[in-house]
Design a protein around this motif. Structure first.
Motif, PDB file in Angstrom:
ATOM      1  N   ARG A  37      22.740  41.324  86.888  1.00  0.00           N
ATOM      2  CA  ARG A  37      21.667  41.249  86.407  1.00  0.00           C
ATOM      3  C   ARG A  37      21.763  42.020  84.707  1.00  0.00           C
ATOM      4  NH1 ARG A  37      19.463  43.143  90.801  1.00  0.00           N
ATOM      5  NH2 ARG A  37      18.937  44.541  90.017  1.00  0.00           N
ATOM      6  N   GLN A  41      21.611  39.696  81.154  1.00  0.00           N
ATOM      7  CA  GLN A  41      20.748  40.061  79.861  1.00  0.00           C
ATOM      8  C   GLN A  41      20.427  39.800  78.255  1.00  0.00           C
ATOM      9  OE1 GLN A  41      19.041  43.725  80.286  1.00  0.00           O
ATOM     10  NE2 GLN A  41      17.724  43.564  82.733  1.00  0.00           N
ATOM     11  N   ARG A 271      23.693  49.941  76.733  1.00  0.00           N
ATOM     12  CA  ARG A 271      22.489  48.721  76.478  1.00  0.00           C
ATOM     13  C   ARG A 271      21.796  49.586  76.301  1.00  0.00           C
ATOM     14  NH1 ARG A 271      18.545  47.708  81.389  1.00  0.00           N
ATOM     15  NH2 ARG A 271      19.867  49.749  82.620  1.00  0.00           N
ATOM     16  N   LEU A 272      20.863  50.395  76.656  1.00  0.00           N
ATOM     17  CA  LEU A 272      19.938  50.754  76.971  1.00  0.00           C
ATOM     18  C   LEU A 272      19.093  50.712  75.148  1.00  0.00           C
ATOM     19  CD1 LEU A 272      19.129  53.790  78.279  1.00  0.00           C
ATOM     20  CD2 LEU A 272      18.387  52.116  79.451  1.00  0.00           C
ATOM     21  N   CYS A 273      19.601  51.243  74.089  1.00  0.00           N
ATOM     22  CA  CYS A 273      19.426  50.780  72.769  1.00  0.00           C
ATOM     23  C   CYS A 273      20.009  49.278  72.895  1.00  0.00           C
ATOM     24  CB  CYS A 273      19.642  51.313  72.023  1.00  0.00           C
ATOM     25  SG  CYS A 273      19.233  53.724  71.874  1.00  0.00           S
ATOM     26  N   SER A 275      20.427  46.470  73.280  1.00  0.00           N
ATOM     27  CA  SER A 275      20.003  45.596  74.534  1.00  0.00           C
ATOM     28  C   SER A 275      19.886  44.356  74.039  1.00  0.00           C
ATOM     29  CB  SER A 275      18.620  46.328  75.180  1.00  0.00           C
ATOM     30  OG  SER A 275      17.935  46.024  73.948  1.00  0.00           O
ATOM     31  N   GLY A 276      19.582  43.457  75.482  1.00  0.00           N
ATOM     32  CA  GLY A 276      19.043  41.494  74.984  1.00  0.00           C
ATOM     33  C   GLY A 276      20.555  41.402  74.491  1.00  0.00           C
ATOM     34  N   SER A 280      20.399  44.650  70.581  1.00  0.00           N
ATOM     35  CA  SER A 280      19.983  45.543  69.758  1.00  0.00           C
ATOM     36  C   SER A 280      18.739  45.127  70.410  1.00  0.00           C
ATOM     37  CB  SER A 280      19.589  44.781  67.970  1.00  0.00           C
ATOM     38  OG  SER A 280      19.025  45.934  67.886  1.00  0.00           O
ATOM     39  N   ASP A 281      18.083  46.345  70.817  1.00  0.00           N
ATOM     40  CA  ASP A 281      16.781  47.037  70.390  1.00  0.00           C
ATOM     41  C   ASP A 281      15.718  46.653  69.402  1.00  0.00           C
ATOM     42  OD1 ASP A 281      16.864  48.666  69.937  1.00  0.00           O
ATOM     43  OD2 ASP A 281      16.517  49.950  71.151  1.00  0.00           O
ATOM     44  N   GLY A 282      16.460  46.332  68.423  1.00  0.00           N
ATOM     45  CA  GLY A 282      15.687  46.167  67.059  1.00  0.00           C
ATOM     46  C   GLY A 282      14.981  47.606  66.342  1.00  0.00           C
ATOM     47  N   GLU A 283      15.279  48.481  67.521  1.00  0.00           N
ATOM     48  CA  GLU A 283      14.098  49.800  67.180  1.00  0.00           C
ATOM     49  C   GLU A 283      14.707  50.800  66.408  1.00  0.00           C
ATOM     50  OE1 GLU A 283      10.740  49.524  66.852  1.00  0.00           O
ATOM     51  OE2 GLU A 283      10.234  47.670  67.037  1.00  0.00           O
ATOM     52  N   PHE A 284      13.981  51.875  66.515  1.00  0.00           N
ATOM     53  CA  PHE A 284      14.754  52.762  65.709  1.00  0.00           C
ATOM     54  C   PHE A 284      15.320  54.311  66.335  1.00  0.00           C
ATOM     55  CE2 PHE A 284      12.567  50.371  63.467  1.00  0.00           C
ATOM     56  CZ  PHE A 284      12.920  49.844  61.732  1.00  0.00           C
ATOM     57  N   HIS A 285      16.230  54.876  66.003  1.00  0.00           N
ATOM     58  CA  HIS A 285      17.045  56.018  67.419  1.00  0.00           C
ATOM     59  C   HIS A 285      17.346  57.225  66.645  1.00  0.00           C
ATOM     60  CE1 HIS A 285      15.683  53.596  70.788  1.00  0.00           C
ATOM     61  NE2 HIS A 285      16.190  52.596  70.123  1.00  0.00           N
TER      62      HIS A 285
ATOM     63  N   ILE B  15      10.852  42.192  88.939  1.00  0.00           N
ATOM     64  CA  ILE B  15      11.916  42.419  88.383  1.00  0.00           C
ATOM     65  C   ILE B  15      12.756  41.995  87.058  1.00  0.00           C
ATOM     66  CG2 ILE B  15      14.903  41.586  87.956  1.00  0.00           C
ATOM     67  CD1 ILE B  15      14.415  42.829  90.128  1.00  0.00           C
ATOM     68  N   ARG B 102      10.336  43.556  78.681  1.00  0.00           N
ATOM     69  CA  ARG B 102      10.948  44.722  78.034  1.00  0.00           C
ATOM     70  C   ARG B 102      10.853  44.469  76.367  1.00  0.00           C
ATOM     71  NH1 ARG B 102      16.269  44.336  76.422  1.00  0.00           N
ATOM     72  NH2 ARG B 102      16.473  42.758  78.018  1.00  0.00           N
ATOM     73  N   ASN B 103      10.994  45.309  75.319  1.00  0.00           N
ATOM     74  CA  ASN B 103      10.986  44.707  74.319  1.00  0.00           C
ATOM     75  C   ASN B 103       9.756  44.011  73.222  1.00  0.00           C
ATOM     76  OD1 ASN B 103      11.816  45.732  71.236  1.00  0.00           O
ATOM     77  ND2 ASN B 103      13.706  44.692  71.824  1.00  0.00           N
ATOM     78  N   HIS B 131      14.163  60.694  77.221  1.00  0.00           N
ATOM     79  CA  HIS B 131      14.266  60.151  75.932  1.00  0.00           C
ATOM     80  C   HIS B 131      14.417  61.032  74.721  1.00  0.00           C
ATOM     81  CE1 HIS B 131      15.998  55.400  77.095  1.00  0.00           C
ATOM     82  NE2 HIS B 131      15.670  56.749  78.027  1.00  0.00           N
ATOM     83  N   HIS B 133      11.614  60.349  73.770  1.00  0.00           N
ATOM     84  CA  HIS B 133      10.132  60.197  72.397  1.00  0.00           C
ATOM     85  C   HIS B 133       9.777  59.049  73.287  1.00  0.00           C
ATOM     86  CE1 HIS B 133      12.559  56.070  73.173  1.00  0.00           C
ATOM     87  NE2 HIS B 133      13.828  56.331  73.081  1.00  0.00           N
ATOM     88  N   THR B 136       7.884  52.948  69.339  1.00  0.00           N
ATOM     89  CA  THR B 136       7.361  53.274  68.295  1.00  0.00           C
ATOM     90  C   THR B 136       6.220  52.306  67.277  1.00  0.00           C
ATOM     91  OG1 THR B 136       8.620  51.188  68.103  1.00  0.00           O
ATOM     92  CG2 THR B 136      10.562  52.047  68.355  1.00  0.00           C
ATOM     93  N   HIS B 157      10.363  49.184  74.478  1.00  0.00           N
ATOM     94  CA  HIS B 157      11.020  48.494  73.593  1.00  0.00           C
ATOM     95  C   HIS B 157      12.690  49.188  74.622  1.00  0.00           C
ATOM     96  CE1 HIS B 157      11.204  52.820  71.919  1.00  0.00           C
ATOM     97  NE2 HIS B 157      12.484  52.639  71.841  1.00  0.00           N
ATOM     98  N   MET B 158      12.363  49.815  75.394  1.00  0.00           N
ATOM     99  CA  MET B 158      13.767  50.208  76.182  1.00  0.00           C
ATOM    100  C   MET B 158      13.593  50.053  77.705  1.00  0.00           C
ATOM    101  SD  MET B 158      14.468  53.315  73.594  1.00  0.00           S
ATOM    102  CE  MET B 158      17.036  53.430  74.797  1.00  0.00           C
ATOM    103  N   ALA B 159      14.680  50.033  78.552  1.00  0.00           N
ATOM    104  CA  ALA B 159      14.679  49.843  79.764  1.00  0.00           C
ATOM    105  C   ALA B 159      14.315  51.668  79.953  1.00  0.00           C
ATOM    106  CB  ALA B 159      15.863  49.235  80.402  1.00  0.00           C
ATOM    107  N   GLU B 192      13.099  47.355  83.909  1.00  0.00           N
ATOM    108  CA  GLU B 192      14.822  47.073  83.863  1.00  0.00           C
ATOM    109  C   GLU B 192      15.372  46.843  82.791  1.00  0.00           C
ATOM    110  OE1 GLU B 192      17.103  44.517  86.368  1.00  0.00           O
ATOM    111  OE2 GLU B 192      17.227  46.112  87.767  1.00  0.00           O
TER     112      GLU B 192
END
Lengths: 422, 192
Positions: A37, A41, A271-273, A275-276, A280-285, B15, B102-103, B131, B133, B136, B157-159, B192
């Protein structure tokens, strides 16, 4: 054909067949339903999301003009820098060095990000200080250590170059008459200083400034239309993901890459950051990257402020439509030191890595996440990033997986200046 | 002081979506940007034993018309609700779309039911405690009147495990209210 020659050919054919069999993966790993699953993604990568701020984003004529501009070094202070100087097609539209080299050999302060899949971004630059690809492109053109040009110089050049002017007018309509140098100086830009360029800009009427800004942003909208075509997809991983769970998937990527994929979506939590489908989640870390010299870079914190002040953001006059997310942007305390998650598609071809370009190889990046050595104590941190202690074999597997994200080669005609901007 | 209660939740959202698994209530400061205290974060949140739907179209929270018994349901389907310990007010919410993607930007409809018109929602935010945080973006809260609210600019933005916070205040003074009623409702959401 003699019998000897035939025998030699037959032997060679058998040898090739054996060789092919030897390189084929032995088997596909058994992935759990949960893993499958998550893997799904990440694939396939669809078309880039629409850009409401650029109504020319899908216009092929705009893209050809933009491609021509992308490779044209005349749009710089010393005729020595084009977009392709740092975004080199043969190097995954990155530059293969820790820093970019701008006009006069000056070095940029951050690493050059790849333009592969740029159109999938929500934010642009490592700190997200632009919210569209076209507004992003306005900044390096006028940055004194990149192109070092200014918008009047750019507008005049486009106006005076017949083939560019013709291509422009075909897409955007007639170009304004910029011939009166008392109204439209050779060089001018709204820089926050007392330079001749800034004074020249202030001497212009608001209407003339507006006319120049319109030409300037139309040209960068054309560049953005070209960049939308620079898409890395259809990788070996995508072929694997399309058939996951079936026998065909076994031949798509080596078993080592499959093990790396399992780590990527599992214990590694990569895969958390990342992602997709664009990884990339396209965000900032803030990954607590060891300092590589210079002052502390506030990253997204400063980027947010610059984005909100940018007259070329998607809520501005020159945008064709606001990006909904812009309305909710505000400096957030935990964004200091955070940088945008880069795509991993094509990542094996776009080193060095990180916003500082301080890691030359993927192995160095993976080692950083595995060992968490030398991370600064005072840095903001993401609690989820923990020391993983990967074995050498696991690092090999992760590297093999990242290699499998290399897409099909882009069409050759996208990799050089077109014969004509039209 | 931290109070915990059992969620009056439908229990699952499908899901890749939000799953409300519980809610916590705590006495904390009024500042939405304040960090949750370690005491709060130490409170366990039990995962819901409810099954997950793999088909959003059969998920009643997504498609009421798919369930004949819900076809004429005139009120919104709330994702979860919470009643204050003294019973003075009740808070419920639902994400739009439901399930949360998500996101992608989403909105929240919230309703604060109370006989006291001075009790209101003053802020909404979310955070990933594992996390360290939050989101955003800075969401916008719109008071629609009659205890109804619309929150725009939400983005998970994150799972992972998110905490969704509603700040509930009484009148103009947060301090006065602090002694009598809790101020922040925390819903737990898993993507998820």
């Amino acid at each position: 054909m003699s019998q000897v020659t035939f025998a030699k050919l037959a032997t060679a054919a058998i040898s090739i067949a054996l060789s092919a069999a030897a390189t084929e993966p032995a088997d596909a790993l058994e992935f759990t339903d949960s893993e499958i699953r998550i893997i799904r993604q990440h694939s396939p990568l669809g078309p880039p999301p629409p850009d409401p701020s650029n109504r020319f984003a899908e216009d092929p004529a705009a893209a050809r003009l933009g491609q021509s501009l992308f490779f044209d070094a005349r749009f710089s202070a010393n005729n020595d820098v084009s977009c392709a100087t740092c975004h080199i097609p043969g190097l995954g539209f990155a530059n293969g060095a820790q820093r970019g080299t701008g006009t006069g050999g000056q070095l940029t302060t951050r690493h050059v990000p790849t333009l592969l899949n740029n159109a999938y971004n929500r934010w642009f630059f490592w700190d997200g200080r632009a919210d569209s690809a076209w507004s992003q492109a306005t900044q390096p053109l006028e940055n004194p250590i990149e192109h070092g040009a200014d918008r009047l110089q750019i507008a005049h050049l486009a106006s005076h170059t017949p083939e560019i002017r013709a291509a422009y007018e075909r897409v955007f309509g007639s170009m304004p008459d910029l011939s009166d140098r008392t109204r439209f100086p050779e060089h001018a830009a709204p820089t926050p200083d007392v330079s001749p360029r800034a004074r020249a800009w202030r001497s212009m009427s608001v209407a003339d400034q507006h006319a120049v800004d319109r030409v300037f942003t139309n040209l960068t909208k054309a560049i953005s239309a070209y960049e939308r075509e620079i898409v890395s997809r259809d990788s070996a991983f995508d072929r694997f993901a399309a058939n996951i769970g079936s026998h065909e998937s076994a031949s798509a990527i080596p078993e080592s890459a499959q093990r790396g994929l399992r780590l990527f979506v599992g214990r590694g939590n990569c895969r958390l950051c990342h992602s997709g489908p664009n990884f990339s989640d396209g965000e900032f870390h803030d990954t607590a990257l060891p300092r590589s010299g210079g002052l502390r870079d506030t990253g997204r914190w400063g980027g947010t402020r610059r984005l909100l002040m940018d007259p070329f953001n998607s809520g501005g006059t020159f945008s064709d439509g606001v990006r909904p997310v812009l309305r909710f942007v505000a400096p957030r305390q935990d964004s200091s030191g955070a940088f945008k998650t880069p795509t991993l598609r094509g990542v094996a071809r776009t080193g060095p890595y990180m916003h500082t370009g301080q890691f030359k190889t993927l192995r160095e990046v993976l080692n950083f996440y595995s060992t968490r050595e030398n991370i600064p104590r005072t840095h903001g941190e993401q609690g989820i990033i923990r020391r993983l202690d990967f074995t050498e074999s696991e690092l090999d597997d992760l590297e093999a997986f990242l290699e499998s994200l290399t897409g099909r080669p882009l069409p050759q005609e996208l990799l050089t200046a077109p014969p004509s901007p039209e | 002081m931290v109070l915990e209660t059992v969620a009056k939740s439908r229990g699952f959202h499908g899901i890749g979506a939000a799953m409300v698994v519980g809610m916590l209530l705590s006495l904390v400061g009024c500042d939405p940007s304040a960090e949750p205290t370690s005491t709060e974060l130490a409170v366990p949140v039990s995962p819901s034993p409810s099954p997950r739907s793999t088909n959003p179209s059969t998920n009643p929270s997504t498609n009421p018309s798919a369930n004949p018994s819900l076809a004429n349901y005139s009120e919104p389907l709330w994702a979860a609700e919470f009643e204050s310990p003294t019973g003075v007010w009740r808070l419920r919410y639902r994400p739009i779309p439901d399930p949360i993607v998500r996101n992608e930007l989403f909105e929240i409809d919230a309703e604060l039911v109370s006989s006291d018109p001075n009790i209101r929602i003053t802020a909404v935010d979310a955070r990933m405690p594992e996390h360290l945080h939050g989101m955003t973006l800075r969401p916008e809260l719109h008071d629609l009147g009659d205890g109804r609210y619309r929150i725009e600019g939400m983005l998970f933005h994150m799972a992972g495990f998110w905490e969704l916070f509603f700040w509930v205040e009484h009148g103009a003074s947060c301090i006065e209210q602090k002694a009598a009623e809790p101020q922040r409702v925390r819903f737990a959401v898993v993507l998820e």
